[in-house]
Design a protein around this motif. Sequence first.
Motif, PDB file in Angstrom:
ATOM      1  N   ALA A 165       0.836  -1.203   0.000  1.00  0.00           N
ATOM      2  CA  ALA A 165       0.000   0.000   0.000  1.00  0.00           C
ATOM      3  C   ALA A 165       0.873   1.257   0.000  1.00  0.00           C
ATOM      4  N   GLU A 166       2.002   1.193   0.701  1.00  0.00           N
ATOM      5  CA  GLU A 166       2.922   2.332   0.784  1.00  0.00           C
ATOM      6  C   GLU A 166       3.709   2.522  -0.510  1.00  0.00           C
TER       7      GLU A 166
ATOM      8  N   SER B 230       5.856   1.711  -8.917  1.00  0.00           N
ATOM      9  CA  SER B 230       6.617   2.825  -8.354  1.00  0.00           C
ATOM     10  C   SER B 230       8.079   2.425  -8.188  1.00  0.00           C
ATOM     11  N   VAL B 231       8.948   3.426  -8.088  1.00  0.00           N
ATOM     12  CA  VAL B 231      10.389   3.213  -8.003  1.00  0.00           C
ATOM     13  C   VAL B 231      10.942   4.059  -6.855  1.00  0.00           C
ATOM     14  N   GLN B 232      11.895   3.505  -6.127  1.00  0.00           N
ATOM     15  CA  GLN B 232      12.587   4.245  -5.073  1.00  0.00           C
ATOM     16  C   GLN B 232      14.083   4.204  -5.379  1.00  0.00           C
TER      17      GLN B 232
ATOM     18  N   GLY C  32       7.884  14.426  -3.088  1.00  0.00           N
ATOM     19  CA  GLY C  32       7.506  13.618  -1.928  1.00  0.00           C
ATOM     20  C   GLY C  32       7.957  12.183  -2.002  1.00  0.00           C
ATOM     21  N   ALA C  33       8.740  11.826  -3.007  1.00  0.00           N
ATOM     22  CA  ALA C  33       9.281  10.463  -3.109  1.00  0.00           C
ATOM     23  C   ALA C  33      10.428  10.290  -2.108  1.00  0.00           C
ATOM     24  N   GLU C  34      10.405   9.188  -1.377  1.00  0.00           N
ATOM     25  CA  GLU C  34      11.458   8.934  -0.413  1.00  0.00           C
ATOM     26  C   GLU C  34      12.687   8.353  -1.103  1.00  0.00           C
ATOM     27  N   ILE C  35      13.857   8.874  -0.748  1.00  0.00           N
ATOM     28  CA  ILE C  35      15.138   8.422  -1.272  1.00  0.00           C
ATOM     29  C   ILE C  35      15.995   7.991  -0.094  1.00  0.00           C
TER      30      ILE C  35
END
Length: 110
Positions: free
Chosen positions: A52-53, A58-60, A102-105
């Motif tokens: 869900a997160e 999606s890509v990190q 807001g994408a976490e790196i």
Amino acid sequence: MRLNYAIKFVSDMDAAIAFYRDALGFTLGFQSPFWTEFETGETKLALHPASAENPAGSVQLGLGSEDVDRFYAEAQVKGIAFTSAPTEMHGTRLARFLDPDGAEITVSGV
């Protein structure tokens, strides 16, 4: 600073492995139901089950720094928002921050 890896969140690990290995020809470095890595040169492509997160598709990004603590201090002065201060995890020191979307790196020691 360098790009160490890109994590691709997938809905079907077996199908994703087959695609990147068989269709695209990446060399499989490590495989498990929860984490798979392909050798792609300096940067690894990692596959991880979607959640869900982190929805499928999606890509990190995972960056590497010679000194995570120094990067943390300097980046805070520049206004970078951290979600996690430098801590020891998985045998390395790492921190997490957000990009402008807001994408976490993740940044870890190299």
